[in-house]
Design a protein around this motif. Sequence first.
Motif: not given
Length: 315
Positions: A258-273
């Motif tokens: 979860v990225a806390a950006v400008a008082d918003q909790q924004l979830s990210v689900d990223l493909q990684v290597v």
Amino acid sequence: MADHTSLVPVRASALMLGKPAPWPIYNEAGKLLLARGTLIDTPDQLAGLIENGLYRNAHWVAEPDTESVPLPQARDVLRRKHGGKKPAKPSAVKRGQESVITLDEVRWQIGDTLWLQFADDAAQRYAVSLVGCLPNRSILVTAPQKEGKQLFVRDGQAFVVRALSGRRAYAFAAQLLKYQQTPFVYLHLSLPREVRSTVIRQAMRVPVGAEGYLTLDGAQPLPASVIDLSLGGASLVATSLSGRVAAQKGVTGRLRFVAAVADQQLSVDLQVVLRTVEALGEADFHQYGVEFSGLSVRDRLVLSAYVYQEWSLQE
């Protein structure tokens, strides 16, 4: 106590005997029944949980609940490794930017990989390990090998020595001063007057404080601390992967946080290597380097905002 309006039912099959709870488990009223990471030891314990009702936070992505068990000392382990020092803020540099520096300005570590390129055969490069450096005398590296056999190199042989570290590539000219055979085979290389440094990665990395989960090659998700981040990748601290996965750099997986950006909790689900794995030497923790792959427009926007925000906070 959790906000009961954010709770959703959990299937009983999601909890298994002898396995840690993947989330904090609440009853319907929002009372914490089981902290994340707690082992379910007996059938009676599992039956009691089912009887009370199984619920979790619907917004759960990367362990935001303060009532749950904290991630296992990952940041403390890394902090002790670096002597408690706060990581320095990265400077803004451009890819391809070159500079000439002294060897003292290069922060290589014992065991780092260097590449020897023969001056009379630029097509051949051999990986060696840095053994040490004698001030005002020589650089010590292991002997190059070809097909598992030691290469004999004559004294006076000229090389171009190359290395990668962080966002930079380094190169300098050197000569073989001595081919040493005891107590093991290693080389004394001449000290360079100067080292050419070239920026090869433009992406700015900033220290962050996100907690999440790393899943690689279909293995169980690992609780992970995201310690630095860029639009191209991230560094994480987590417990060790299985030997099968850890030995295979290049495997793919997912990173959720979860990225806390400008008082918003924004979830990210990223493909990684998976690109790097480094043992931290304590409590079976490792530092992982991952590269992002196939970012969506939404993910890129969230990451851009998060990286810029964290960078600005370090001003």
